[in-house]
Design a protein around this motif. Structure first.
Motif, PDB file in Angstrom:
ATOM      1  N   GLU A   1       0.824  -1.203   0.000  1.00 31.77           N
ATOM      2  CA  GLU A   1       0.000   0.000   0.000  1.00 31.77           C
ATOM      3  C   GLU A   1       0.864   1.262   0.000  1.00 31.77           C
ATOM      4  N   LEU A   2       0.204   2.354  -0.355  1.00 34.29           N
ATOM      5  CA  LEU A   2       0.846   3.665  -0.327  1.00 34.29           C
ATOM      6  C   LEU A   2       1.238   3.998   1.113  1.00 34.29           C
ATOM      7  N   GLU A   3       2.435   4.554   1.288  1.00 36.08           N
ATOM      8  CA  GLU A   3       2.896   4.884   2.631  1.00 36.08           C
ATOM      9  C   GLU A   3       3.589   6.242   2.653  1.00 36.08           C
ATOM     10  N   ARG A   4       3.524   6.874   3.811  1.00 41.37           N
ATOM     11  CA  ARG A   4       4.144   8.191   3.994  1.00 41.37           C
ATOM     12  C   ARG A   4       5.657   8.076   3.989  1.00 41.37           C
ATOM     13  N   VAL A   5       6.325   9.043   3.387  1.00 40.40           N
ATOM     14  CA  VAL A   5       7.785   9.101   3.409  1.00 40.40           C
ATOM     15  C   VAL A   5       8.261  10.330   4.178  1.00 40.40           C
ATOM     16  N   ALA A   6       7.787  11.510   3.774  1.00 40.73           N
ATOM     17  CA  ALA A   6       8.261  12.735   4.413  1.00 40.73           C
ATOM     18  C   ALA A   6       7.249  13.859   4.220  1.00 40.73           C
ATOM     19  N   PHE A   7       7.303  14.841   5.126  1.00 35.98           N
ATOM     20  CA  PHE A   7       6.371  15.964   5.139  1.00 35.98           C
ATOM     21  C   PHE A   7       7.146  17.244   5.404  1.00 35.98           C
ATOM     22  N   ILE A   8       6.691  18.335   4.765  1.00 34.94           N
ATOM     23  CA  ILE A   8       7.313  19.632   5.018  1.00 34.94           C
ATOM     24  C   ILE A   8       6.217  20.691   5.085  1.00 34.94           C
ATOM     25  N   SER A   9       6.321  21.589   6.040  1.00 32.73           N
ATOM     26  CA  SER A   9       5.316  22.635   6.215  1.00 32.73           C
ATOM     27  C   SER A   9       5.457  23.693   5.126  1.00 32.73           C
ATOM     28  N   ARG A  10       4.529  24.630   5.127  1.00 34.69           N
ATOM     29  CA  ARG A  10       4.455  25.633   4.064  1.00 34.69           C
ATOM     30  C   ARG A  10       5.778  26.371   3.855  1.00 34.69           C
ATOM     31  N   GLY A  11       6.352  26.833   4.933  1.00 37.11           N
ATOM     32  CA  GLY A  11       7.588  27.613   4.848  1.00 37.11           C
ATOM     33  C   GLY A  11       8.841  26.776   4.992  1.00 37.11           C
ATOM     34  N   GLY A  12       8.660  25.494   5.297  1.00 41.80           N
ATOM     35  CA  GLY A  12       9.801  24.600   5.417  1.00 41.80           C
ATOM     36  C   GLY A  12      10.369  24.468   6.814  1.00 41.80           C
ATOM     37  N   ALA A  13       9.775  25.155   7.791  1.00 43.15           N
ATOM     38  CA  ALA A  13      10.340  25.125   9.145  1.00 43.15           C
ATOM     39  C   ALA A  13      10.124  23.775   9.830  1.00 43.15           C
ATOM     40  N   THR A  14       9.043  23.090   9.480  1.00 43.96           N
ATOM     41  CA  THR A  14       8.739  21.789  10.086  1.00 43.96           C
ATOM     42  C   THR A  14       8.907  20.694   9.047  1.00 43.96           C
TER      43      THR A  14
END
Length: 119
Positions: free
Chosen positions: A43-56
Motif C-alpha cells: 500500500e501507499l505509505e508516507r515518506v516525508a512531510f514539510i510545512s508551508r515555509g519549510g520550518a517543520t
C-alpha cells in the motif's frame, strides 16, 4: 492541481538520488507538501512531510537519517534527497499536496516516478 515528479531511476544499494516535483495550478507556498511511496505489492505509505515555509519537516522511521525533504517556494519545486538507498526503498514515489496536519492517502498527488534500488 498539477504535480509532476521526476528524477527516479535505477540505482545501486548505497547510492543517492534526488527527486523533484514541479507544482502548478495552486499557490504552492500556501500548502504543506509530502512525499509518499508505493512499494511493489504494498500500500501507499508516507515518506516525508514539510510545512508551508519549510520550518517543520518530518519523515518516516524507515527513511529517517537517510532522506531529506526540501522545497523552493520561489520555483514551486519540492525535492526529496535520498541517500544510502536500500533495496527496500524500491517503489513508485509520489509528491502530494497536504494539509497542515500531515499527509493522508486522499491528498492529491502526481503520476509518480519509479525508483529501483538493485545491484
Amino acid at each position: 492541481v498539477q504535480l509532476v515528479e521526476s528524477g527516479g531511476g535505477l540505482v545501486q544499494p548505497g547510492g543517492s538520488l534526488r527527486l523533484s516535483c514541479e507544482a502548478s495550478g495552486f499557490p504552492f507556498e500556501n500548502f504543506a507538501m509530502s512525499w509518499a511511496r508505493q512499494p511493489p505489492g504494498k500500500e501507499l505509505e508516507r515518506v516525508a512531510f514539510i510545512s508551508r515555509g519549510g520550518a517543520t519537516r518530518t519523515s518516516a522511521e524507515a527513511v529517517k537519517g537517510r532522506f531529506i525533504i526540501t522545497r523552493d517556494n520561489s520555483k514551486k519545486i519540492l525535492y526529496l534527497h535520498m541517500n544510502r538507498l536500500k533495496p527496500e526503498d524500491t517503489a513508485v514515489y509520489y509528491c502530494a499536496r497536504s494539509g497542515d496536519l500531515g499527509w493522508t492517502p486522499a491528498d492529491p498527488r502526481g503520476q509518480g516516478t519509479q525508483v529501483t534500488v538493485s545491484s
